[in-house]
Enzyme design. Structure first.
Site, PDB file in Angstrom:
ATOM      1  N   TYR A  46      23.544 -35.157  -6.891  1.00 44.08           N
ATOM      2  CA  TYR A  46      23.113 -36.318  -6.106  1.00 44.08           C
ATOM      3  C   TYR A  46      23.707 -37.587  -6.716  1.00 44.08           C
ATOM      4  O   TYR A  46      22.981 -38.460  -7.194  1.00 44.08           O
ATOM      5  CB  TYR A  46      21.588 -36.378  -6.026  1.00 44.08           C
ATOM      6  N   ASP A  58      17.068 -24.532  -4.297  1.00 48.27           N
ATOM      7  CA  ASP A  58      16.997 -24.321  -5.740  1.00 48.27           C
ATOM      8  C   ASP A  58      15.621 -24.710  -6.262  1.00 48.27           C
ATOM      9  O   ASP A  58      14.695 -24.951  -5.488  1.00 48.27           O
ATOM     10  CB  ASP A  58      18.096 -25.137  -6.432  1.00 48.27           C
ATOM     11  N   GLU A  61      21.897 -23.434   3.631  1.00 49.67           N
ATOM     12  CA  GLU A  61      20.891 -24.012   2.731  1.00 49.67           C
ATOM     13  C   GLU A  61      20.116 -25.111   3.451  1.00 49.67           C
ATOM     14  O   GLU A  61      20.699 -25.975   4.094  1.00 49.67           O
ATOM     15  CB  GLU A  61      21.528 -24.587   1.473  1.00 49.67           C
ATOM     16  N   ASP A  77      14.025 -29.671  -3.929  1.00 48.91           N
ATOM     17  CA  ASP A  77      14.786 -30.403  -2.911  1.00 48.91           C
ATOM     18  C   ASP A  77      15.338 -29.513  -1.811  1.00 48.91           C
ATOM     19  O   ASP A  77      15.391 -29.902  -0.644  1.00 48.91           O
ATOM     20  CB  ASP A  77      15.935 -31.186  -3.556  1.00 48.91           C
TER      21      ASP A  77
END
Length: 628
Positions: free
Chosen positions: A230, A81, A475, A78
């Protein structure tokens, strides 16, 4: 994704510019589009294909699903990571598909349609595997806690790769609904080029919707390891409506249209006035699609309900451009600001909605109704363009928040794979904690360029720290990039008179590595006139070609004809994808006009100009004119 998402609140991003064909400005939107698609190749899990262009990545996650007796190899990581989270992955595929459905012709003209479709298929191939039975869907591989304890390349993973699923006893309507939306939207993308695959996707979408609707529940109550990363704050009603809207578009089945009409009030589709759109909160997306159905004349008996959906869609649009009852916050430099952590996800997704809605309005000949008054569609598009330009470097820091675009972009991206030397350069094992000690803490540029990645972006005051441990700002994420594909294609390719209420997804043409001689030049109209009643006709023709120093060059003749019964004056043409000299026009800033020896074109008369370059015909379209 390095942390918990955010509690709901409703503040999004948006925008763009519409009736003008736009290859102007100071940014190369075509280059940005190419790079933004490349990012998805860096996020691939599984066996990488022979045509993988991000060559510093290698195969990874090859035993995913094995312990559960299912093949879950493939899909996307995603963010920075190595976890495969189903909900944001599905939203990513939905938004990439929507980008092609609306702006596939522009992507094709820039040569990126095939690459974009391959990016979608990498996701949908995985979803097919993850949906082995009608009422079973695997929604996560790996877990954030163990994954985030380690800093390793995907190729070295030693973390737990357990697979997590939803089923009738452990439902997840939001996850199943979003995956149904992704499969349905993608089925439209492949309808012409791969009809058999399209049918498979639509079948899975139908089954997933039935599963989501029949066995209701929030997915993070079943897959609890997702809660910290999430969490489904908005619940699942928005995903059920979202899936129904996409299934109606993909299948034409009125069951789904009726579902939207019957449940619009009870499920919040007509009630929630949003200022946020993203992987969790889908209401603004649903409202935009339903408004499209209304403008297409498809509402039928549900017209009054669909009008309430549209009112909420326009609430969202007005808030984005600062002309609503509750407007979004912006930084001093003009960027929509929703939250300090990965704010850019909301900028790109809201900008996409504003882009398509501006084109829906223009196609229907309507204006946006805001509390401050009527707003022309072009204002939505120009605002969206301003957000994209900010991302690409037009901001107080003169920083591009797309890695690899421009000269000043983030170099220490919070991303395990890009921050550790490539497995192909040094295959020595990088241990779980050793990666933190050696690579994460290293105060130097990443050894691998994460081309095209959209990072989290600046804070509320346009400040940004390019530091690897600053995950809130450095990120990247797939759902940051996905909506941007459509916006960049639109800005680069222009509009060209397309009717956005009648979208046509083009079939990608095979890649030809060596151009072959054209024995008989054929007329090329590019783009097609806005309508048969347009007073200005443009026809391009390749008149000759030759090879010099190993390169093939083409000479194009373009004929502009006044088809009206009046005198054509003040003609302005926009020409994009022009890579060589041009003769017969006068350039004025970013548009072209009559040559110095010609001030007007009488009825029935034509003007010719020529250009030479080593590519397909340039895109020539009418920006403005007057008739006297």
């Amino acid at each position: 994704m390095e942390k918990l998402t955010r509690p709901i609140s409703l503040t999004p991003p948006l925008l763009l510019l519409l009736c003008i064909p736009l290859a102007l400005a100071g940014h190369d939107y075509g280059q940005a589009l190419t790079k933004s698609i490349l990012f998805f190749e860096a996020q691939r899990s599984g066996y990488l294909p022979h045509n993988q262009r991000v060559t510093w990545r290698s195969n990874s996650g090859l035993n995913d699903g094995k312990a559960s007796g299912v093949d879950l190899v493939g899909g996307y990581y995603d963010a920075g990571d190595n976890v495969k989270f189903g909900l944001p992955m599905a939203f990513t595929v939905t938004m990439m598909s929507w980008s092609i459905i609306e702006y596939g012709k522009q992507m094709a003209s820039s040569g990126e349609l095939t690459n974009a479709m391959e990016a979608i298929k990498w996701g949908t191939d995985y979803f097919i595997k993850a949906h082995p039975e009608p009422n079973v869907l695997y929604g996560e591989v790996g877990d954030g806690n163990t994954d985030h304890y380690c800093w390793q390349r995907p190729e070295d993973m030693t973390t737990d790769r357990r697979a997590y699923k939803i089923d009738p006893s452990n439902p997840g309507s939001d996850l199943a609904g979003e995956t149904a939306a992704a499969m349905a939207a993608a089925s439209m993308v492949f309808r012409h080029s791969n009809p058999a695959y399209s049918s498979v996707l639509l079948r899975h979408a139908n089954q997933l919707f039935d599963f989501a609707d029949k066995y209701r529940g929030k997915y993070d109550s079943s897959i609890t390891v997702a809660q910290k990363y999430y969490r489904s704050v908005s619940g699942y009603n928005d995903e059920l409506l979202w899936a129904a809207a996409w299934l109606y578009q993909a299948s034409g089945n009125h069951y789904y249209l009726d579902y939207l009409g019957r449940n619009g009030d009870s499920m919040g589709g007509t009630g929630w006035g949003m200022t946020e759109f993203g992987w969790d909160v889908k209401y603004a997306g649903v409202q935009t699609l339903v408004a499209k159905f209304l403008m297409q004349g498809k509402a039928g008996q549900h017209a009054s309900v669909f009008e309430r959906y549209q009112q909420k869609a326009e609430y969202f649009m007005c808030s984005c451009i600062g002309k609503g009852g509750r407007n979004v916050q912006k930084t001093p430099g003009g960027l929509i600001f929703r939250q300090r952590w990965n704010n850019m996800q909301f900028v790109t997704s809201a900008s996409f909605l504003a882009t398509v809605y501006s084109d829906y309005l223009a196609s229907s000949g309507k204006n946006l109704k805001c509390s401050s008054g009527n707003v022309v569609p072009a204002e939505l598009l120009s605002f969206a363009k301003s957000q994209v330009d900010y991302i690409l470097g037009d901001n107080p820091r003169a920083t591009s928040y797309m890695v690899g675009y421009g000269n000043n972009y983030p170099r220490q991206v919070h991303h395990r794979a890009s921050s550790i030397v490539s497995f192909k350069v040094n295959p020595s094992f990088v241990s779980c904690r050793g990666g933190y000690a050696t690579w994460f803490s290293r105060k130097a540029s990443d050894p691998n360029l994460l081309m095209g990645a959209i990072v989290g972006g600046p804070d509320a005051y346009d400040n940004f720290a390019d530091e690897r441990d600053n995950y809130e700002q450095t990120e990247p994420a797939t759902y940051n990039n996905a909506p941007l594909l459509g916006i960049l294609a639109r800005l680069h390719g222009g509009h060209g008179g397309y009717n956005q209420l009648l979208p046509v997804v083009p079939t990608p043409t095979p890649v030809v590595t060596k151009p072959t001689p054209t024995p008989a030049p054929k007329p090329i109209t590019n783009p097609a006139p806005a309508s048969s009643s347009s007073p200005v006709d443009i026809v391009q023709k390749m008149t000759s070609w030759w090879t010099a120093k190993g390169n093939k060059y083409y000479r194009y003749s373009t004929i502009v004809t006044n088809k009206s019964g009046k005198t054509l004056k003040d003609l302005k043409l926009t020409i994009s994808k022009l890579y060589g000299p041009i003769w017969g026009l006068n350039k004025m800033d970013n548009v072209y006009g009559f040559p110095s020896w010609l001030s007007s074109l009488s009825a029935g008369k034509s003007l010719e100009f020529v250009y030479i370059h080593s590519a397909d015909p340039a895109d020539v379209s009418v920006s403005s004119y007057s008739l006297a």
